[in-house]
Design a protein around this motif. Structure first.
Motif, PDB file in Angstrom:
ATOM      1  N   LYS A 178     -22.143 -67.710  25.852  1.00 16.91           N
ATOM      2  CA  LYS A 178     -22.649 -69.019  25.811  1.00 16.91           C
ATOM      3  C   LYS A 178     -22.401 -70.028  24.685  1.00 16.91           C
ATOM      4  O   LYS A 178     -23.461 -69.895  23.932  1.00 16.91           O
ATOM      5  N   ILE A 179     -21.323 -70.380  24.253  1.00 15.07           N
ATOM      6  CA  ILE A 179     -20.949 -71.303  23.163  1.00 15.07           C
ATOM      7  C   ILE A 179     -20.363 -72.429  23.580  1.00 15.07           C
ATOM      8  O   ILE A 179     -19.413 -73.081  22.651  1.00 15.07           O
ATOM      9  N   GLY A 180     -20.710 -72.845  24.529  1.00 14.04           N
ATOM     10  CA  GLY A 180     -20.256 -74.202  24.938  1.00 14.04           C
ATOM     11  C   GLY A 180     -20.441 -75.511  23.923  1.00 14.04           C
ATOM     12  O   GLY A 180     -19.848 -76.570  24.120  1.00 14.04           O
ATOM     13  N   ASP A 181     -21.502 -75.384  23.191  1.00 13.16           N
ATOM     14  CA  ASP A 181     -21.905 -76.396  22.223  1.00 13.16           C
ATOM     15  C   ASP A 181     -20.930 -76.178  20.896  1.00 13.16           C
ATOM     16  O   ASP A 181     -21.165 -77.030  19.974  1.00 13.16           O
ATOM     17  N   THR A 182     -20.025 -75.068  20.901  1.00 11.17           N
ATOM     18  CA  THR A 182     -19.183 -75.185  19.637  1.00 11.17           C
ATOM     19  C   THR A 182     -17.696 -75.420  20.520  1.00 11.17           C
ATOM     20  O   THR A 182     -17.347 -75.879  21.448  1.00 11.17           O
TER      21      THR A 182
ATOM     22  N   HIS B  69     -25.007 -67.477  14.066  1.00  8.94           N
ATOM     23  CA  HIS B  69     -24.572 -67.051  12.676  1.00  8.94           C
ATOM     24  C   HIS B  69     -22.991 -66.776  12.690  1.00  8.94           C
ATOM     25  O   HIS B  69     -22.358 -67.670  11.612  1.00  8.94           O
ATOM     26  N   ALA B  70     -22.524 -66.159  13.538  1.00  9.93           N
ATOM     27  CA  ALA B  70     -21.064 -65.880  13.464  1.00  9.93           C
ATOM     28  C   ALA B  70     -20.248 -66.800  13.703  1.00  9.93           C
ATOM     29  O   ALA B  70     -19.268 -67.253  13.137  1.00  9.93           O
ATOM     30  N   THR B  71     -20.617 -68.232  14.681  1.00 10.27           N
ATOM     31  CA  THR B  71     -19.681 -69.154  14.806  1.00 10.27           C
ATOM     32  C   THR B  71     -19.882 -70.270  13.594  1.00 10.27           C
ATOM     33  O   THR B  71     -18.816 -70.821  13.308  1.00 10.27           O
TER      34      THR B  71
END
Length: 730
Positions: free
Chosen positions: A456-460, A488-490
């Motif tokens: 769930k990284i759709g905001d990136t 933290h990773a992104t």
């Protein structure tokens, strides 16, 4: 090799459109020193935001600083370069040869691309750029792809080629039409588009044609993109910093598809409907240009200088405030149409009728009525210049579509060891650790749940291409910890992708010879009759390409030369590829500051002719600063009498109309512009005389040589009178 697709952005919305369309790099300009003064352009804060935004997507940003820089602007120009460098612009695009030299010596690690305005069109010009340690040259748009292929075989310099968009009728950087006629310099970013106006062509005092004679069609290289890929071109450039985001998106996406389909399938896979959309969004008619040797007949569009859209029908009647149109294409409410006439008329379609019934759309073959206040006539052509539904579709794409950066990930969750997440984008790798993984007492977390939360990284800007989970059984990890680890990773990957360029600044210095102070006169002539009349005059140099024996002769080279040869006589050169030791440079090198003079003298140039675009105060400032900075005297020439050459073009009106006799253009104010055809190139001259008669004032400033350019009999007679007055001719 996969070439770079380089796209324009006049504002932030266009930048987003270019990135969504698939750009590898974007070129844009700030509020100063860019050759598109009338684009929206970017403030300093917007530039920082744009660079960071593009870099997140792996897209490079090249900033245009491609105007000529006057002496009093150099300090602010270099402050601006420093700002761009410190804020990680990937390259600067520069025309001014003095500023190229100043930047490369001050910031040796900053990437410089030589603008098409610098008129680089042959291997010798490329070799000069290469010797200076520059990264890339933007080839003159008139250079054909076979010539470019030969250049590419013999250089390591990156080559950038324009593939789509508006063309100048003149060689770029070689047009003074707007500047010398209307005071708006194309070399300073404020071209008035004088070539897009109506002119009449005369031969033997007879009108040959009256139309938009110098207005070009738009370049379209989609069909031939494979040829440029095959010869190894590094970057394909799309014109359009004045265009809309919708235009930028359509053109970018089509060239993205063309490049990718050719690399994958060996052919360009563009549909007829896509080409139609391209015409709808903007076109002046399409040409393959001189890049692919389109005929001289298909370069200019004398029909109209503005957007043509597509033809959708003809007027068949006009009555009682309604025009009746028979359609050969679709039409919808809110479309923009233009009725071709004298003059053209247009409107946005807000209502239309078929068989007296109101309709919202019509198709090919329909006969419709549209209310229209201006009278139109039978057989007037109707163009659709704005397609409402197409623009609505693109608007929606730009709102909804996302460009994603694909990443790979690995989650390692082993009992009594720190939770570990590794992600990489193919270049950068990020490893972050969390808390020790504990045993689950009653609700162990399963692999699908871990994958779901991490994905769930759709905001990136990211999307997982592959995500692998390695774990022990019966372990507990909180959802919060997974989210924190992912965030933290992104964040760390963002920092890596918004990279810092290595910054290095050095002190500019260059070696120049010290010339003696002189007061000389020279003349440029065109035929033997002129030589016979002036040969007894007391002139230092006689510039010409005539077969005469005179120790004062300096061979004038054309400023468009594809191949050079060895010369055993002094030279007057008009382009960078021709510069050799002891030559004299002409006005067409656009020298407007002391750094350009020093650069040329450092290369071995014996005498530098200043640009037509300088006034007396600017000349004084240039010379004063040169003497102070280098503690030496320059050797400068100024053209004081001429019908200024305002354009050189590969497009040839005499050839277009099959005329052998002398021709000239006349504008709407009845000003007459002489045309000379030489080596198949068209030279256009100003209608008015340049006559700077205060000669002693220029000598006192530090000019060593004053020149008379003699074009025709009128010039010769005037110059002989002047020479008699100043005792050059008895």
């Amino acid at each position: 090799m996969k070439p770079e697709l380089l796209c324009p952005a006049g504002d932030f919305e266009s930048l987003k459109a270019a990135i969504l369309g698939g750009a590898d790099a974007v070129y844009l300009g700030g509020e100063i020193f860019g050759a598109r003064t009338f684009a929206n352009n970017f403030t300093k804060d917007e530039l920082i935001k744009a660079i960071n935004y593009a870099h997140l997507y792996g897209v490079k940003i090249y900033v245009t600083v491609n105007t000529l820089i006057y002496e009093n602007e150099v300090a602010s120009f270099m402050d601006y370069i420093d700002f761009l460098y410190k804020n990680n612009a990937d390259a600067v695009i520069v025309q001014d040869i003095g500023m190229i030299d100043l930047i490369r010596k001050t910031y040796p690690l900053l990437e410089i691309h030589v603008s098409t305005q610098a008129h680089i069109h042959n291997l010798d010009g490329i070799k000069l750029c290469e010797s200076l340690g520059l990264k890339r040259a933007v080839i003159a748009r008139e250079t054909d792809y076979k010539t470019i292929a030969e250049i590419k075989k013999n250089t390591q310099l990156e080559l950038e080629v324009f593939v789509h968009g508006a063309l100048c009728i003149s060689y770029s950087g070689q047009c003074l039409m707007s500047s010398l006629i209307g005071g708006r310099s194309g070399n300073r970013g404020s071209c008035a588009g004088s070539c897009r106006q109506k002119y009449s062509l005369f031969s033997n005092k007879k009108i040959i044609d009256t139309n938009y004679l110098l207005s070009t069609k738009d370049l379209n290289s989609l069909d031939d993109i494979g040829k440029l890929i095959d010869i190894g071109i590094n970057s394909f450039k799309i014109e359009g910093r004045m265009k809309s985001p919708n235009y930028v998106y359509i053109v970018t996406s089509l060239y993205r598809k063309a490049i990718d389909s050719y690399l994958k399938l060996g052919k360009v896979n563009i549909t007829a409907d896509e080409l139609k959309d391209l015409k709808k969004i903007f076109n002046r008619g399409f040409t393959k240009g001189f890049l692919f040797n389109d005929t001289n007949k298909n370069i200019a569009n004398g029909f109209r200088p503005n957007h043509l859209g597509i033809e959708i029908g003809k007027v068949i009647d006009y009555k009682d405030g309604f025009m009746k149109i028979k359609l050969n294409d679709n039409l919808n409410l809110q479309d923009g149409i233009r009725i071709i006439g004298n003059p053209d008329k247009g409107c946005t379609v807000i209502s239309m009728f078929k068989n007296r019934l109101k309709i919202t759309n019509a198709t090919s073959g329909d006969i419709i009525d549209i209310p229209f206040k201006d009278e139109v006539y039978k057989d007037n052509i109707v163009l659709k210049t704005t397609d409402y539904l197409l623009n609505k579709e693109i608007d929606n794409i730009l709102k909804v579509k996302k460009r994603r950066v694909l990443i790979n990930g690995l989650v390692e969750a082993y009992l009594d060891k720190p939770l570990k997440l590794t992600i990489n984008d193919g270049i950068n790798e990020i490893i972050v650790n969390g808390n020790l993984v504990s045993k689950s007492l009653n609700c162990p977390i399963e692999e699908p749940k871990i994958k779901e939360q991490i994905s769930k990284i759709g905001d990136t800007v990211y999307e997982f291409e592959n995500l692998k989970i390695n774990k022990d059984e019966n372990i507990f990890i909180s959802i919060k910890e997974l989210n924190d680890l992912k965030r933290h990773a992104t964040d760390l990957l963002n920092e890596k992708r918004i990279y810092k360029l290595p910054y290095k600044k050095e002190i500019y210095k260059t070696e120049v010879p010290n010339f003696i102070k002189e007061e000389q006169y020279c003349a440029l002539i065109n035929d033997l009759e002129q030589y016979k009349k002036i040969k007894k005059c007391n002139l230092k140099n006689i510039y010409c390409d005539l077969d005469i024996y005179d120790t004062r002769k300096v061979l004038k080279l054309e400023r468009v030369i594809n191949e050079h040869k060895e010369y055993d006589e002094p030279l007057l050169v008009g382009e960078l590829g021709s510069v050799i030791n002891d030559c004299i440079t002409d006005f067409s090198l656009n020298v407007v500051n002391s750094y350009s003079v020093a650069f040329l003298h450092n290369l071995g140039v014996k005498k530098v002719t200043l640009s037509y675009e300088l006034n007396i105060d600017q000349i004084k400032e240039l010379i004063d600063n040169y003497k102070t900075r280098y503690e030496a005297l320059p050797n400068l020439e100024l053209i004081v009498y001429a019908k200024e050459e305002i354009m050189i073009s590969k497009f040839n009106l005499n050839d277009f109309y099959n005329i052998q006799d002398q021709t000239y253009l006349m504008d709407r104010f009845e000003n007459k512009y002489p045309i000379i055809i030489k080596n198949s190139l068209m030279h256009i001259y100003n209608y008015k005389f340049r006559n700077l008669d205060n000669y002693n004032a220029y000598f006192k400033l530090g000019i060593n040589s004053l020149r008379f350019n003699i074009l025709d009999t009128e010039d010769l007679d005037n110059c002989l009178e002047i020479m008699k007055k100043i005792k050059l001719h008895e």
